[in-house]
Design a protein around this motif. Structure first.
Motif, short mmCIF file in Angstrom:
data_model
loop_
_atom_site.label_atom_id
_atom_site.label_comp_id
_atom_site.label_asym_id
_atom_site.label_seq_id
_atom_site.Cartn_x
_atom_site.Cartn_y
_atom_site.Cartn_z
N ILE A 140 -40.41 32.34 0.95
CA ILE A 140 -39.43 32.07 -0.11
C ILE A 140 -38.39 31.04 0.31
CG2 ILE A 140 -39.70 34.37 -1.12
CD1 ILE A 140 -36.66 34.64 0.07
N GLN A 141 -38.53 30.45 1.47
CA GLN A 141 -37.54 29.47 1.90
C GLN A 141 -37.51 28.22 1.01
OE1 GLN A 141 -37.35 28.77 6.10
NE2 GLN A 141 -37.29 30.94 6.61
N PRO A 142 -38.67 27.72 0.54
CA PRO A 142 -38.60 26.61 -0.43
C PRO A 142 -37.99 27.10 -1.75
CG PRO A 142 -40.76 26.73 0.59
CD PRO A 142 -40.05 28.00 0.95
N LYS A 143 -37.00 26.37 -2.23
CA LYS A 143 -36.31 26.83 -3.43
C LYS A 143 -37.23 26.91 -4.64
CE LYS A 143 -32.25 26.18 -6.34
NZ LYS A 143 -30.95 25.50 -6.52
N TRP A 144 -38.21 26.02 -4.73
CA TRP A 144 -39.08 26.03 -5.91
C TRP A 144 -39.90 27.32 -5.98
CZ3 TRP A 144 -44.40 26.30 -5.56
CH2 TRP A 144 -45.00 26.01 -4.32
N ILE A 145 -40.22 27.89 -4.84
CA ILE A 145 -40.93 29.16 -4.85
C ILE A 145 -40.01 30.27 -5.33
CG2 ILE A 145 -42.02 30.93 -3.39
CD1 ILE A 145 -43.20 28.73 -1.72
N ARG A 146 -38.76 30.25 -4.86
CA ARG A 146 -37.80 31.26 -5.32
C ARG A 146 -37.56 31.14 -6.82
NH1 ARG A 146 -34.92 29.24 -0.95
NH2 ARG A 146 -33.14 28.62 -2.25
N GLU A 147 -37.51 29.92 -7.32
CA GLU A 147 -37.29 29.74 -8.75
C GLU A 147 -38.45 30.31 -9.56
OE1 GLU A 147 -36.33 25.76 -9.81
OE2 GLU A 147 -34.50 25.71 -8.61
N ILE A 148 -39.66 30.16 -9.07
CA ILE A 148 -40.81 30.74 -9.76
C ILE A 148 -40.69 32.26 -9.78
CG2 ILE A 148 -43.31 31.12 -9.63
CD1 ILE A 148 -43.58 28.27 -8.59
N LEU A 149 -40.35 32.86 -8.64
CA LEU A 149 -40.22 34.31 -8.57
C LEU A 149 -39.13 34.81 -9.52
CD1 LEU A 149 -40.44 34.86 -4.70
CD2 LEU A 149 -42.18 35.42 -6.41
N VAL A 150 -38.01 34.12 -9.55
CA VAL A 150 -36.90 34.53 -10.42
C VAL A 150 -37.28 34.38 -11.89
CG1 VAL A 150 -34.54 33.97 -11.15
CG2 VAL A 150 -35.11 34.07 -8.71
N SER A 151 -37.96 33.27 -12.22
CA SER A 151 -38.33 33.02 -13.62
C SER A 151 -39.35 34.03 -14.13
CB SER A 151 -38.88 31.60 -13.78
OG SER A 151 -40.11 31.45 -13.11
N LEU A 152 -40.11 34.61 -13.22
CA LEU A 152 -41.12 35.60 -13.61
C LEU A 152 -40.53 37.01 -13.70
CD1 LEU A 152 -44.17 34.47 -11.44
CD2 LEU A 152 -43.89 34.20 -13.92
N THR A 153 -39.35 37.19 -13.14
CA THR A 153 -38.79 38.54 -13.07
C THR A 153 -37.39 38.62 -13.68
OG1 THR A 153 -38.05 38.04 -10.81
CG2 THR A 153 -40.17 39.19 -11.06
N ASP B 73 -28.98 26.96 -16.17
CA ASP B 73 -29.20 26.95 -14.72
C ASP B 73 -29.19 28.34 -14.09
OD1 ASP B 73 -29.42 24.17 -14.62
OD2 ASP B 73 -27.26 23.90 -14.38
N THR B 74 -29.39 29.37 -14.90
CA THR B 74 -29.39 30.72 -14.34
C THR B 74 -30.50 30.90 -13.31
OG1 THR B 74 -28.39 31.74 -16.29
CG2 THR B 74 -29.71 33.17 -14.88
N THR B 75 -31.69 30.41 -13.61
CA THR B 75 -32.81 30.60 -12.67
C THR B 75 -32.56 29.93 -11.32
OG1 THR B 75 -34.48 30.97 -14.40
CG2 THR B 75 -35.26 30.14 -12.27
N PRO B 76 -32.18 28.65 -11.26
CA PRO B 76 -31.91 28.06 -9.94
C PRO B 76 -30.71 28.68 -9.24
CG PRO B 76 -31.41 26.49 -11.70
CD PRO B 76 -32.16 27.63 -12.32
N ASP B 77 -29.70 29.11 -9.99
CA ASP B 77 -28.54 29.73 -9.35
C ASP B 77 -28.92 31.05 -8.69
OD1 ASP B 77 -26.80 27.70 -10.06
OD2 ASP B 77 -26.20 28.65 -11.93
N ILE B 78 -29.71 31.86 -9.39
CA ILE B 78 -30.13 33.14 -8.81
C ILE B 78 -31.11 32.89 -7.66
CG2 ILE B 78 -31.36 35.30 -9.26
CD1 ILE B 78 -30.12 35.33 -12.02
#
Length: 258
Positions: A116-129, A166-171
């Motif tokens: 999860i260190q790459p931010k784009w992966i974290r954004e995908i996880l957040v957007s799905l949940t 920008d909620t998803t990238p902020d989270i």
């Protein structure tokens, strides 16, 4: 006469999930302050979401409100910021109550998992949940034991702030710290808990699968001997909505002992 202050630190829009509790406390004579820690709820999102930063924000709020030393109530990941506050700013608090605390003390502090260190992966996880409105009810049900308490009003409370820009990238930024990259937090040090000078009470749902009750028992061993632990029968990670009457009674009793 100035009422004693009780300050809640909570994730998401969860300060609203305390409405059945804050009214009871206000009626009991407390000045209640409920915060949504950024980047959640409708709070500003200044970036940098370490426990040290969050504790400083709580300190600033209490200072600006000219609140006398308060009883700090921290729930879930809000417990990290609450504990950090009393460790870094001990004069700001006169007591600490931890509710189903997500403190991560049973694992060694480390960097966030590499995946999860790459931010784009974290954004995908957040957007799905977290920011996916289709998943909100399922996510809420996964956190509580009484599934029937995932009521539409609670689902709506959690959904409303996620529509902000920008909620998803902020989270996603916050998730990096929450999943391990906060090794400089005083509250990440197991040995620091024995040095807490304030009275502490722990409230915990005995059916909590998110932060299992074993974590409560472990936390109790780290804190001074006079710390109390109250297990809430049949409740999960969000006891204040699962059985408000039972939880409020336990909270008022804990407050009365601090």
């Amino acid at each position: 006469m100035e009422f004693p202050s009780c300050c809640f630190t909570a994730p998401a829009a969860w300060s609203e999930l305390w409405r059945h509790t804050t009214g009871v406390l206000a009626a009991a004579g407390f000045r209640v302050i409920a915060l949504d820690l950024p980047p959640f709820g409708f709070s500003d999102r200044p970036g940098s979401y370490t426990r040290k930063d969050q504790a400083a924000r709580i300190n600033d709020v209490l200072a600006n409100l000219k609140a006398k030393p308060a009883i700090i109530v921290g729930h879930s990941f809000g417990a990290g910021a609450a504990t950090e506050l009393v460790m870094r700013y001990p004069d700001r608090a006169r007591g600490l109550i931890l509710v189903d605390a997500a403190l991560g003390l049973t694992v060694a502090p480390s960097e966030a998992p590499w995946i999860i260190q790459p931010k784009w992966i974290r954004e995908i996880l957040v957007s799905l949940t977290i920011t996916n409105p289709v998943a909100t009810k399922t996510l809420l049900e996964s956190l509580i034991e009484k599934k029937e308490r995932a009521l539409p009003e609670f689902v709506a409370i959690l959904q409303r702030p996620t529509t902000q820009r920008d909620t998803t990238p902020d989270i996603a930024d916050w998730l990096y710290y929450f999943l391990g990259a906060d090794r400089n937090a005083v509250s990440a040090d197991r040995t620091a808990y024995a040095r807490v000078k304030l009275p502490v009470a722990i409230l915990w749902g005995d059916k909590d699968n998110t932060t299992p009750v074993e974590q409560a028992l472990d936390l109790r061993t780290l804190l001074p001997p006079e710390t109390t632990l109250t297990l809430l029968p049949g409740l999960g990670h969000i006891p204040q909505i699962e059985d408000p009457a039972l939880f409020n009674d336990a909270l008022l009793k804990a407050l009365g002992k601090l």
